[in-house]
Design a protein around this motif. Structure first.
Motif, PDB file in Angstrom:
ATOM      1  N   ALA A 247       0.814  -1.216   0.000  1.00  0.00           N
ATOM      2  CA  ALA A 247       0.000   0.000   0.000  1.00  0.00           C
ATOM      3  C   ALA A 247       0.847   1.265   0.000  1.00  0.00           C
ATOM      4  O   ALA A 247       0.538   2.214  -0.704  1.00  0.00           O
ATOM      5  N   GLY A 248       1.922   1.258   0.786  1.00  0.00           N
ATOM      6  CA  GLY A 248       2.756   2.440   0.918  1.00  0.00           C
ATOM      7  C   GLY A 248       3.260   2.996  -0.399  1.00  0.00           C
ATOM      8  O   GLY A 248       3.020   4.161  -0.721  1.00  0.00           O
ATOM      9  N   GLU A 249       3.927   2.148  -1.158  1.00  0.00           N
ATOM     10  CA  GLU A 249       4.530   2.600  -2.398  1.00  0.00           C
ATOM     11  C   GLU A 249       3.515   2.868  -3.514  1.00  0.00           C
ATOM     12  O   GLU A 249       3.498   3.939  -4.110  1.00  0.00           O
ATOM     13  N   ALA A 250       2.647   1.878  -3.763  1.00  0.00           N
ATOM     14  CA  ALA A 250       1.788   1.963  -4.948  1.00  0.00           C
ATOM     15  C   ALA A 250       0.407   2.542  -4.653  1.00  0.00           C
ATOM     16  O   ALA A 250      -0.411   2.677  -5.538  1.00  0.00           O
ATOM     17  N   GLY A 251       0.150   2.878  -3.394  1.00  0.00           N
ATOM     18  CA  GLY A 251      -1.184   3.343  -3.037  1.00  0.00           C
ATOM     19  C   GLY A 251      -2.026   2.139  -2.669  1.00  0.00           C
ATOM     20  O   GLY A 251      -1.825   1.053  -3.191  1.00  0.00           O
ATOM     21  N   GLY A 252      -2.936   2.324  -1.726  1.00  0.00           N
ATOM     22  CA  GLY A 252      -3.730   1.203  -1.223  1.00  0.00           C
ATOM     23  C   GLY A 252      -4.788   0.742  -2.198  1.00  0.00           C
ATOM     24  O   GLY A 252      -5.001   1.341  -3.245  1.00  0.00           O
ATOM     25  N   ILE A 253      -5.442  -0.357  -1.799  1.00  0.00           N
ATOM     26  CA  ILE A 253      -6.526  -0.883  -2.621  1.00  0.00           C
ATOM     27  C   ILE A 253      -7.731   0.007  -2.404  1.00  0.00           C
ATOM     28  O   ILE A 253      -8.323   0.020  -1.333  1.00  0.00           O
ATOM     29  N   THR A 254      -8.053   0.762  -3.411  1.00  0.00           N
ATOM     30  CA  THR A 254      -9.135   1.724  -3.264  1.00  0.00           C
ATOM     31  C   THR A 254     -10.359   1.272  -4.026  1.00  0.00           C
ATOM     32  O   THR A 254     -11.476   1.638  -3.704  1.00  0.00           O
ATOM     33  N   GLN A 255     -10.130   0.487  -5.068  1.00  0.00           N
ATOM     34  CA  GLN A 255     -11.220   0.122  -5.954  1.00  0.00           C
ATOM     35  C   GLN A 255     -11.881  -1.161  -5.491  1.00  0.00           C
ATOM     36  O   GLN A 255     -11.192  -2.108  -5.127  1.00  0.00           O
ATOM     37  N   HIS A 256     -13.194  -1.208  -5.544  1.00  0.00           N
ATOM     38  CA  HIS A 256     -13.886  -2.469  -5.317  1.00  0.00           C
ATOM     39  C   HIS A 256     -14.205  -3.045  -6.679  1.00  0.00           C
ATOM     40  O   HIS A 256     -15.178  -2.676  -7.305  1.00  0.00           O
ATOM     41  N   ILE A 257     -13.353  -3.918  -7.152  1.00  0.00           N
ATOM     42  CA  ILE A 257     -13.569  -4.461  -8.497  1.00  0.00           C
ATOM     43  C   ILE A 257     -13.933  -5.940  -8.461  1.00  0.00           C
ATOM     44  O   ILE A 257     -13.943  -6.596  -9.477  1.00  0.00           O
ATOM     45  N   GLY A 258     -14.251  -6.447  -7.267  1.00  0.00           N
ATOM     46  CA  GLY A 258     -14.676  -7.843  -7.190  1.00  0.00           C
ATOM     47  C   GLY A 258     -13.577  -8.788  -6.751  1.00  0.00           C
ATOM     48  O   GLY A 258     -13.827  -9.928  -6.395  1.00  0.00           O
ATOM     49  N   ALA A 259     -12.353  -8.302  -6.781  1.00  0.00           N
ATOM     50  CA  ALA A 259     -11.217  -9.099  -6.321  1.00  0.00           C
ATOM     51  C   ALA A 259     -10.076  -8.138  -6.049  1.00  0.00           C
ATOM     52  O   ALA A 259     -10.019  -7.061  -6.627  1.00  0.00           O
ATOM     53  N   TYR A 260      -9.191  -8.503  -5.145  1.00  0.00           N
ATOM     54  CA  TYR A 260      -8.004  -7.689  -4.929  1.00  0.00           C
ATOM     55  C   TYR A 260      -6.827  -8.573  -4.589  1.00  0.00           C
ATOM     56  O   TYR A 260      -6.989  -9.726  -4.195  1.00  0.00           O
ATOM     57  N   GLN A 261      -5.644  -8.020  -4.815  1.00  0.00           N
ATOM     58  CA  GLN A 261      -4.442  -8.785  -4.523  1.00  0.00           C
ATOM     59  C   GLN A 261      -3.598  -8.003  -3.526  1.00  0.00           C
ATOM     60  O   GLN A 261      -3.367  -6.808  -3.699  1.00  0.00           O
ATOM     61  N   ILE A 262      -3.167  -8.680  -2.471  1.00  0.00           N
ATOM     62  CA  ILE A 262      -2.325  -7.991  -1.492  1.00  0.00           C
ATOM     63  C   ILE A 262      -0.953  -8.640  -1.460  1.00  0.00           C
ATOM     64  O   ILE A 262      -0.770  -9.770  -1.908  1.00  0.00           O
ATOM     65  N   GLN A 263      -0.004  -7.878  -0.922  1.00  0.00           N
ATOM     66  CA  GLN A 263       1.328  -8.413  -0.707  1.00  0.00           C
ATOM     67  C   GLN A 263       1.527  -8.555   0.785  1.00  0.00           C
ATOM     68  O   GLN A 263       1.135  -7.670   1.559  1.00  0.00           O
ATOM     69  N   ILE A 264       2.100  -9.688   1.203  1.00  0.00           N
ATOM     70  CA  ILE A 264       2.340  -9.897   2.633  1.00  0.00           C
ATOM     71  C   ILE A 264       3.826  -9.630   2.920  1.00  0.00           C
ATOM     72  O   ILE A 264       4.618  -9.531   1.982  1.00  0.00           O
TER      73      ILE A 264
END
Ligand code: GDP
Length: 478
Positions: free
Chosen positions: A105-122
């Motif tokens: 989230a820090g570098e690329a900006g957080g997940i803001t869009q609700h597009i039905g799926a999201y990918q996170i980095q741990i």
């Protein structure tokens, strides 16, 4: 390759009864629901003077996915996770908590869009894709459409509530799909949380957690305090390792539509989860019965991207129409091919709707009678007064011919109701209103079921019509 007589008739826009007759001439006895092989169908089509056009349906209807990849081309991919569980046990809260645990989230900006799926980095650098529609309806619906996108199911069980009806359903769905489960024992922050009880109850549903010698991981979490979220994410990666998830990113893209909608100013937008290959801007694709050329790709952070590989959810812009969640997404060579496939699929859908809509209509009844599978015309008759019903009944009964008989399923005074429609539906009958109308619910139901309601105010007109129907049914040569 086979086709039913009815389906063949529909495609030629001919009456099923005529197709049956034509088959009889060829020495074949078939009913409208019987399937015939492609060669026979071709003869029938020629017999009717239509042009024969066999479509390679196997690839179009069953999916157009390419051959399996060479193992040498396979690279590790991220897991795709669906969250299921009983209502109010915290599925949505957990998905939110996980979204916030994203370290990218820090570098690329957080997940803001609700597009039905999201990918996170741990923190380990690994990525996990979550289907952002909790609940087993979405999961089941996708599976019913042949789309197995989920690698791992997170079963959320509230520690203060335990296993409930939908928990059990979720377990069944995961088992049916052969998808491994990780239990998230949620609301662990609550004073009345009883995680030990949850484990015991799971046992009764054949979920044996690791602590009890089984192979199902269970993690105590709180979507509220974020306790245990990191452990849950690690558990997912552990399970993913066992599954050895791989995909070939270097090929034309294939995947599944997760969500689709029309948006003002953007047109039809579909969230696609690529399963293998890489989708790029400019690619021509088919999504269910729709096609398009990728105009733009937007990720879960709202950023435009040039391409998306396996397990990366992206919004695809550039569709000609709106596909359905669960539809297969496949990149094809060119627009001509995309159009051809989409056209074919739309035709199949229309035909299916037409068949469904026509079921039970008089036309169908005629076909059934001609095909020898029916010898009656079932009628539901509603009238304004008792006297007119008696008069109609007496005349209709006199109309009996030796082959096809009118049969009054039900006759009464009053408006046409939903129960009249369902009665007619069960026997593919005709509904008649004499000086009465159908109430709006009944009208809507008849429309939906493809049943015919005929209205009359003169007895002779009614009788003439029924007579015509009965005689029209008599197939002269058979
Ligand atoms: P869903 O129906 O499964 O999606 O459940 P929700 O995520 O909407 O949660 C239902 C309710 O439980 C909401 O009021 C949440 O605030 C609450 N809730 C969810 N997770 C937790 C938790 O870990 N601890 C506590 N105390 N409440 C929670």
């Amino acid at each position: 390759e086979t086709i039913t007589v009815q389906e063949l008739a529909n495609r030629m826009a001919e009456r099923a009864g005529d197709v049956v007759k034509s088959l009889m001439k060829m020495g074949m006895m078939a009913t409208i629901n019987q399937t015939i092989d492609a060669d026979t169908a071709e003869l029938v089509v020629q017999e009717f003077g239509h042009r024969v056009r066999r479509v390679a349906e196997s690839d179009v209807e069953l999916g157009m996915r390419g051959e399996a990849d060479d193992t040498a081309d396979l690279l590790p991919r991220s897991p795709v996770v669906t969250v299921m569980g009983h209502v109010d046990h915290g599925k949505t809260s957990l998905l939110d908590a996980i979204r916030n645990a994203d370290v990218a989230a820090g570098e690329a900006g957080g997940i803001t869009q609700h597009i039905g799926a999201y990918q996170i980095q741990i923190p380990s650098g690994d990525k996990i894709t979550f289907i952002d529609t909790p609940g087993h309806e979405a999961f089941t619906e996708m599976r019913a459409r042949g789309a197995n996108v989920t690698d791992i199911v997170i079963l959320v069980v509230a520690a203060d509530d335990g296993i409930m009806a939908q928990t059990v359903e979720a377990i069944r769905h995961a088992k049916a799909a052969n998808v491994p489960v990780i239990v998230a024992c949620n609301k662990i922050d609550k004073p009345d949380a009883d995680p030990a009880r949850v484990r015991q109850e799971l046992l009764q549903h054949d979920i044996v957690v690791e602590e009890m010698g089984g192979d199902v991981q269970v993690v105590d979490v709180s979507a509220k305090t974020k306790q245990g979220i990191d452990t849950l994410l690690e558990a997912i990666m552990l399970q993913a390792e066992v599954l050895e998830l791989k995909a070939n990113p270097n090929r034309s893209a294939e995947g599944v539509v997760i969500e689709a909608k029309v948006e003002r100013g953007r047109g039809s937008v579909a969230t696609v989860l690529v399963q293998r290959g890489t989708v790029k801007v400019g690619d021509v694709f088919v999504a269910g019965a729709e096609w398009g050329r990728v105009r733009a790709l937007v990720d879960d952070r709202g950023a435009q991207v040039d391409s998306a590989g396996p397990t990366v959810p992206v919004e695809v812009l550039g569709l000609q129409g709106t596909p359905t969640a669960g539809d297969e997404f496949v990149v094809v060579e060119n627009e001509g091919r995309a159009r051809e496939i989409a056209d074919y699929r739309q035709r199949v859908i229309r035909e299916k709707q037409a068949t469904a809509g026509a079921r039970g209509t008089v036309e169908q009844m005629l076909s059934a009678i001609q095909a020898g599978s029916a010898s009656e015309l079932p009628l539901v008759i509603k009238t304004d007064v008792h006297g007119s019903y008696e008069a109609i009944k007496a005349t209709v009964e006199k109309l009996e011919t030796t082959v096809v008989k009118p049969r009054i399923l039900h006759g009464a005074v009053g408006a046409i109701s939903e129960s009249d429609i369902s009665l007619a539906k069960a026997s593919n009958g005709l509904i008649i209103g004499f000086n009465v109308r159908a109430n709006p619910q009944a009208r809507e139901m008849a429309r939906r079921e493809g049943l015919e309601i005929r209205y009359y105010s003169i007895i002779y007109d009614l009788i003439d019509d029924i007579k015509a129907l009965l005689t029209g049914m008599l197939a002269p040569e058979i």
